[in-house]
Write an enzyme that holds these catalytic residues in place. Sequence first.
Site, mmCIF file in Angstrom:
data_model
loop_
_atom_site.group_PDB
_atom_site.id
_atom_site.type_symbol
_atom_site.label_atom_id
_atom_site.label_comp_id
_atom_site.label_asym_id
_atom_site.label_seq_id
_atom_site.Cartn_x
_atom_site.Cartn_y
_atom_site.Cartn_z
ATOM 1 N N ARG A 180 11.222 -6.764 4.559
ATOM 2 C CA ARG A 180 11.085 -5.345 4.902
ATOM 3 C C ARG A 180 11.725 -5.054 6.254
ATOM 4 O O ARG A 180 12.273 -3.967 6.470
ATOM 5 C CB ARG A 180 9.598 -4.964 4.915
ATOM 6 C CG ARG A 180 9.366 -3.470 5.008
ATOM 7 C CD ARG A 180 7.934 -3.091 4.747
ATOM 8 N NE ARG A 180 7.108 -3.211 5.928
ATOM 9 C CZ ARG A 180 5.799 -2.976 5.970
ATOM 10 N NH1 ARG A 180 5.157 -2.641 4.871
ATOM 11 N NH2 ARG A 180 5.115 -3.102 7.077
ATOM 12 N N ARG A 220 -9.750 0.765 9.033
ATOM 13 C CA ARG A 220 -9.343 -0.601 9.378
ATOM 14 C C ARG A 220 -10.408 -1.328 10.175
ATOM 15 O O ARG A 220 -10.217 -2.480 10.546
ATOM 16 C CB ARG A 220 -8.076 -0.536 10.212
ATOM 17 C CG ARG A 220 -6.800 -0.924 9.445
ATOM 18 C CD ARG A 220 -5.647 -0.672 10.389
ATOM 19 N NE ARG A 220 -4.450 -1.380 10.130
ATOM 20 C CZ ARG A 220 -3.372 -0.850 9.544
ATOM 21 N NH1 ARG A 220 -3.398 0.366 9.049
ATOM 22 N NH2 ARG A 220 -2.282 -1.563 9.441
ATOM 23 N N LYS A 247 0.831 -1.216 0.000
ATOM 24 C CA LYS A 247 0.000 0.000 0.000
ATOM 25 C C LYS A 247 0.863 1.262 0.000
ATOM 26 O O LYS A 247 0.581 2.204 -0.732
ATOM 27 C CB LYS A 247 -0.937 0.017 1.222
ATOM 28 C CG LYS A 247 -1.902 -1.165 1.286
ATOM 29 C CD LYS A 247 -2.910 -1.007 2.411
ATOM 30 C CE LYS A 247 -2.321 -1.067 3.794
ATOM 31 N NZ LYS A 247 -1.771 -2.367 4.199
ATOM 32 N N ARG A 260 -0.524 -9.049 13.518
ATOM 33 C CA ARG A 260 -1.041 -8.043 12.571
ATOM 34 C C ARG A 260 -1.871 -8.716 11.480
ATOM 35 O O ARG A 260 -2.901 -8.183 11.047
ATOM 36 C CB ARG A 260 0.116 -7.239 11.958
ATOM 37 C CG ARG A 260 0.699 -6.246 12.971
ATOM 38 C CD ARG A 260 2.088 -5.792 12.591
ATOM 39 N NE ARG A 260 2.126 -5.028 11.373
ATOM 40 C CZ ARG A 260 3.206 -4.901 10.601
ATOM 41 N NH1 ARG A 260 4.324 -5.508 10.927
ATOM 42 N NH2 ARG A 260 3.157 -4.176 9.510
ATOM 43 N N ARG A 307 11.246 -0.823 11.524
ATOM 44 C CA ARG A 307 9.990 -0.828 12.279
ATOM 45 C C ARG A 307 9.986 -1.973 13.287
ATOM 46 O O ARG A 307 10.135 -3.129 12.899
ATOM 47 C CB ARG A 307 8.805 -0.985 11.313
ATOM 48 C CG ARG A 307 8.436 0.287 10.601
ATOM 49 C CD ARG A 307 7.327 0.072 9.604
ATOM 50 N NE ARG A 307 6.131 -0.558 10.157
ATOM 51 C CZ ARG A 307 4.971 -0.615 9.503
ATOM 52 N NH1 ARG A 307 4.864 -0.078 8.291
ATOM 53 N NH2 ARG A 307 3.944 -1.205 10.046
HETATM 54 P P1 AMP Z 1 0.653 0.416 8.999
HETATM 55 O O1 AMP Z 1 1.782 1.370 8.815
HETATM 56 O O2 AMP Z 1 -0.549 0.752 8.185
HETATM 57 O O3 AMP Z 1 1.086 -1.026 8.827
HETATM 58 O O4 AMP Z 1 0.181 0.554 10.526
HETATM 59 C C1 AMP Z 1 1.064 0.254 11.589
HETATM 60 C C2 AMP Z 1 0.278 0.185 12.891
HETATM 61 O O5 AMP Z 1 -0.327 1.451 13.172
HETATM 62 C C3 AMP Z 1 -0.870 -0.819 12.925
HETATM 63 O O6 AMP Z 1 -0.438 -2.144 13.233
HETATM 64 C C4 AMP Z 1 -1.743 -0.213 14.033
HETATM 65 O O7 AMP Z 1 -1.200 -0.493 15.304
HETATM 66 C C5 AMP Z 1 -1.586 1.285 13.774
HETATM 67 N N1 AMP Z 1 -2.629 1.772 12.839
HETATM 68 C C6 AMP Z 1 -2.419 2.268 11.584
HETATM 69 N N2 AMP Z 1 -3.581 2.615 11.015
HETATM 70 C C7 AMP Z 1 -4.548 2.309 11.907
HETATM 71 C C8 AMP Z 1 -5.977 2.410 11.907
HETATM 72 N N3 AMP Z 1 -6.643 2.878 10.830
HETATM 73 N N4 AMP Z 1 -6.646 2.017 13.012
HETATM 74 C C9 AMP Z 1 -6.013 1.550 14.105
HETATM 75 N N5 AMP Z 1 -4.674 1.403 14.167
HETATM 76 C C10 AMP Z 1 -3.939 1.789 13.088
#
Ligand code: AMP
Length: 190
Positions: free
Chosen positions: A128, A89, A14, A146, A134
């Site tokens: 990654r 989400r 994404k 996740r 991260r």
């Molecule tokens: P991402 O970078 O999209 O993989 O998000 C990393 C982490 O951020 C996720 O595992 C969640 O802990 C938090 N996070 C990101 N977007 C959301 C969302 N829309 N709702 C809740 N937690 C989020």
Amino acid sequence: MLNIVLFGPPGAGKGTQSERLIGKYNLVHLSTGDIFRANIKGETELGLLAKSYMDQGNLVPDEVTINMLKSEVLKHENAKGFIFDGFPRTNAQAQALDAFLSSIGTEITMMVGLEVKEEELRERLKKRAEVSGRPDDADPEVIQNRINVYKNETAPVKDYYEKQDKYIAVDGIGSIDDISDRLYAAIDNN
Ligand code: AMP
């Protein structure tokens, strides 16, 4: 406005594809994960709160995430549209997003879903982890959580947009260029 939800499990691509879409369609990229990470780096109150959830691979509570997202949208008054990356989400987030966009006179144009099998996702996230720095990429248990959270809480959001006839599936396997071309075709043919 062109408002696209770029959907898919962790590791679907994404972030990479969002970068290309914003250039091609002149959109604002809103990645909730990136915004949380910036807050963690800046040691803000929001960052401190988000970190405890993110480190475990759990979702940050809806209310916190929705409020943050709304304020980010409002920072871009003259935007031609948005790419929502990693949001919504949960179904509650999707409903809140619809209500909010409607209150400012716009709506989601479409959700484009990058579809990638679980085995491939695990491989990609492992790779990654070597470069992303991260913490949530580094631990296989957190990665599995996740993926589970995605299946249980996030996957239903696809049905939410399917019911509105707004979901378009895109094959997320192949070269980055090929996947971009598929996304452009999905968006242009809409
Ligand atoms: P991402 O970078 O999209 O993989 O998000 C990393 C982490 O951020 C996720 O595992 C969640 O802990 C938090 N996070 C990101 N977007 C959301 C969302 N829309 N709702 C809740 N937690 C989020």
